[in-house]
Design an enzyme around this catalytic site. Structure first.
Site, PDB file in Angstrom:
ATOM      1  N   ARG A 169      27.597  34.397  54.982  1.00 27.71           N
ATOM      2  CA  ARG A 169      28.044  33.208  55.742  1.00 27.71           C
ATOM      3  C   ARG A 169      27.240  33.033  57.039  1.00 27.71           C
ATOM      4  O   ARG A 169      27.795  32.670  58.088  1.00 27.71           O
ATOM      5  CB  ARG A 169      29.539  33.297  56.091  1.00 27.71           C
ATOM      6  N   SER A 243      38.084  28.957  53.563  1.00 28.75           N
ATOM      7  CA  SER A 243      38.381  30.237  54.221  1.00 28.75           C
ATOM      8  C   SER A 243      38.251  30.060  55.723  1.00 28.75           C
ATOM      9  O   SER A 243      37.210  29.611  56.206  1.00 28.75           O
ATOM     10  CB  SER A 243      37.383  31.310  53.789  1.00 28.75           C
ATOM     11  N   GLU A 339      35.347  31.489  60.448  1.00 30.61           N
ATOM     12  CA  GLU A 339      34.173  30.989  59.739  1.00 30.61           C
ATOM     13  C   GLU A 339      33.757  29.592  60.211  1.00 30.61           C
ATOM     14  O   GLU A 339      32.571  29.331  60.366  1.00 30.61           O
ATOM     15  CB  GLU A 339      34.471  30.994  58.236  1.00 30.61           C
TER      16      GLU A 339
HETATM   17  N1  EPU Z   1      44.343  38.401  48.648  1.00 29.12           N
HETATM   18  C1  EPU Z   1      45.655  38.682  48.925  1.00 29.12           C
HETATM   19  N2  EPU Z   1      46.433  37.723  49.517  1.00 29.12           N
HETATM   20  C2  EPU Z   1      45.947  36.502  49.811  1.00 29.12           C
HETATM   21  C3  EPU Z   1      44.594  36.206  49.533  1.00 29.12           C
HETATM   22  C4  EPU Z   1      43.814  37.172  48.945  1.00 29.12           C
HETATM   23  O1  EPU Z   1      46.147  39.778  48.662  1.00 29.12           O
HETATM   24  O2  EPU Z   1      46.698  35.676  50.329  1.00 29.12           O
HETATM   25  C5  EPU Z   1      43.512  39.399  47.965  1.00 29.12           C
HETATM   26  C6  EPU Z   1      43.271  38.999  46.523  1.00 29.12           C
HETATM   27  O3  EPU Z   1      44.260  39.470  45.680  1.00 29.12           O
HETATM   28  C7  EPU Z   1      41.938  39.642  46.213  1.00 29.12           C
HETATM   29  C8  EPU Z   1      41.235  39.632  47.553  1.00 29.12           C
HETATM   30  O4  EPU Z   1      42.224  39.423  48.549  1.00 29.12           O
HETATM   31  O5  EPU Z   1      42.116  40.977  45.839  1.00 29.12           O
HETATM   32  C9  EPU Z   1      40.146  38.585  47.631  1.00 29.12           C
HETATM   33  O6  EPU Z   1      40.690  37.279  47.405  1.00 29.12           O
HETATM   34  P1  EPU Z   1      39.855  36.124  46.676  1.00 29.12           P
HETATM   35  O7  EPU Z   1      39.278  36.629  45.410  1.00 29.12           O
HETATM   36  O8  EPU Z   1      40.720  34.918  46.614  1.00 29.12           O
HETATM   37  O9  EPU Z   1      38.619  35.862  47.619  1.00 29.12           O
HETATM   38  P2  EPU Z   1      38.513  35.836  49.211  1.00 29.12           P
HETATM   39  O10 EPU Z   1      37.817  37.078  49.651  1.00 29.12           O
HETATM   40  O11 EPU Z   1      39.810  35.541  49.802  1.00 29.12           O
HETATM   41  C10 EPU Z   1      36.106  34.748  49.212  1.00 29.12           C
HETATM   42  C11 EPU Z   1      35.406  33.619  49.935  1.00 29.12           C
HETATM   43  C12 EPU Z   1      35.805  32.277  49.322  1.00 29.12           C
HETATM   44  C13 EPU Z   1      35.397  32.282  47.860  1.00 29.12           C
HETATM   45  C14 EPU Z   1      36.118  33.460  47.166  1.00 29.12           C
HETATM   46  C15 EPU Z   1      35.646  33.611  45.742  1.00 29.12           C
HETATM   47  C16 EPU Z   1      35.032  34.343  52.201  1.00 29.12           C
HETATM   48  C17 EPU Z   1      35.435  34.209  53.631  1.00 29.12           C
HETATM   49  N3  EPU Z   1      35.742  33.638  51.339  1.00 29.12           N
HETATM   50  O12 EPU Z   1      37.508  34.594  49.440  1.00 29.12           O
HETATM   51  O13 EPU Z   1      35.063  31.273  49.984  1.00 29.12           O
HETATM   52  O14 EPU Z   1      35.744  31.067  47.220  1.00 29.12           O
HETATM   53  O15 EPU Z   1      35.787  34.699  47.843  1.00 29.12           O
HETATM   54  O16 EPU Z   1      34.338  34.062  45.731  1.00 29.12           O
HETATM   55  O17 EPU Z   1      34.081  35.049  51.910  1.00 29.12           O
HETATM   56  C18 EPU Z   1      35.122  29.652  51.744  1.00 29.12           C
HETATM   57  O18 EPU Z   1      34.206  30.285  52.256  1.00 29.12           O
HETATM   58  O19 EPU Z   1      35.590  28.614  52.255  1.00 29.12           O
HETATM   59  C19 EPU Z   1      35.715  30.159  50.504  1.00 29.12           C
HETATM   60  C20 EPU Z   1      36.774  29.586  49.931  1.00 29.12           C
END
Ligand code: EPU
Length: 343
Positions: A169, A243, A339
């Site tokens: 990012r 995010s 972000e």
């Molecule tokens: N999780 C929770 N509770 C929540 C949210 C997430 O326990 O409320 C846990 C999930 O179960 C999972 C982990 O956290 O084990 C990761 O969650 P997720 O796969 O939804 O991905 P993320 O890390 O929350 C990142 C990116 C997203 C992108 C997704 C998929 C960042 C800051 N965010 O989210 O990007 O779509 O991975 O690749 O890196 C964005 O940048 O706007 C964005 C949406």
């Protein structure tokens, strides 16, 4: 004061131009449809001296006040297959093109490579600024080069991948070229020997549920669209900026201490030996999921997303973000870095 020939508008409401749906005005607003508009701007003394904000889809922006300067809204259009070699087909798109429409267009041309990045809100020109990434793929992996106008020197810059200094990012446009370079167009290298990227468990599971054992790029795009639609709020319905925090990266020692205290800790080893933690999980553990503070809230289905529950100001969003950061710090000793860009 000179009378400008530029199609400027003053006291312009940005409410429809930021996906958080925050009501704030720009002192001046200029739709940029071509390089010539930007070049003319450099010679408009009144306008060229104002602070500038380059706006794409407004999907990574928190407006905490009226903007006292000039908003440059990138509205240039165009996308084309710019060439090919043994390894890749090169696709060039203007900064003002919508990102997801570009992804769908490449798939329609039979070109694979951008499918994991389906349905990310925002514009093509904004994509390299924060090196957008989702479902195992980051923009830098498909990036070939871009052109930008250096507003200080008037020079057209041509930057390759190394020159953009991409990181998670992050890019050179958040550092030395901040407030200076305006991205005009971006060229992508779409691999000829394409392999589906199913590293991300959610995508693999979605495809398995659809019984797609040898998925096409289109199948992956459809799966990603389905996952995103389930987990993330549609900005047209609920204001948000995706995010809100980056996933923090901690040292191995810190991660081991946290893991001993919290065996469920979601953590991923990074190439440099550090560990990326899931900020959504940390926020969720603090009990913030689905909660609100004033008119700003934490999304019910994904704690990493802050939302506008209706009529939220930028200050409401900042207040909520600070409360979330304070709780995560108190409980885990981890600092969450926002972000989006704050104005
Ligand atoms: N999780 C929770 N509770 C929540 C949210 C997430 O326990 O409320 C846990 C999930 O179960 C999972 C982990 O956290 O084990 C990761 O969650 P997720 O796969 O939804 O991905 P993320 O890390 O929350 C990142 C990116 C997203 C992108 C997704 C998929 C960042 C800051 N965010 O989210 O990007 O779509 O991975 O690749 O890196 C964005 O940048 O706007 C964005 C949406």
């Amino acid at each position: 004061m000179t009378i400008s020939k530029l199609p400027l508008q003053f006291d312009f409401s940005l409410r429809r131009h930021n996906t958080f749906g925050i009501d704030a005005n720009a002192h001046a607003y200029l739709p940029v449809t071509s390089l010539e508009t930007l070049q003319a701007l450099r010679f408009d003394q009144d306008m060229a001296s104002l602070p500038r904000l380059v706006l794409g889809g407004g999907s990574n922006l928190v407006l905490t006040q009226d903007f006292p300067g000039l908003v440059l809204h990138m509205c240039n259009r165009g996308r084309e297959i710019a060439g090919a070699d043994e390894d890749a087909v090169y696709v060039r798109a203007a900064a003002g093109e919508n990102w997801h429409e570009l992804v769908l267009w490449t798939l329609k041309q039979g070109l694979a490579g951008l499918e994991n990045l389906s349905l990310i809100p925002g514009s093509v020109g904004a994509a390299p600024i924060q090196n957008i990434g989702a479902y195992g793929v980051e923009l830098q992996e498909r990036f070939h080069g871009l052109t930008a106008l250096d507003m200080e020197s008037g020079e057209i810059l041509t930057l390759n991948r190394d020159a953009c200094a991409f990181d998670y990012r992050d890019s050179v446009f958040k550092h030395s070229l901040r407030d200076r370079a305006v991205v005009l167009d971006v060229t992508f290298a779409l691999p000829k020997r394409w392999q589906p990227d199913l590293r991300y468990a959610d995508v693999a599971q979605e495809l398995a549920a659809r019984e797609l054992l040898q998925p096409s790029a289109r199948d992956i795009s459809d799966a990603v669209i389905a996952i995103r639609t389930r987990k993330l709020p549609d900005p047209a319905v609920i204001g948000n900026a995706g995010s809100f925090f980056k996933n923090p990266i901690v040292t191995a020692a810190q991660r081991n201490v946290l893991l001993a205290q919290h065996p469920q800790l979601v953590n991923y080893l990074q190439p440099n030996g550090g560990y990326k933690l899931a900020a959504g999980w940390l926020i969720d553990q603090c009990g913030w999921k689905g909660k609100s503070l004033g008119a700003a809230g934490v999304y019910e289905k994904q704690a990493l997303v802050l939302v506008n529950r209706g009529g939220a100001s930028g200050r409401d969003v900042v207040r909520l973000a600070q409360a979330v950061q304070a709780d995560v710090m108190a409980r885990f000793g981890v600092a969450l870095e926002p972000e989006p860009i704050f104005i």
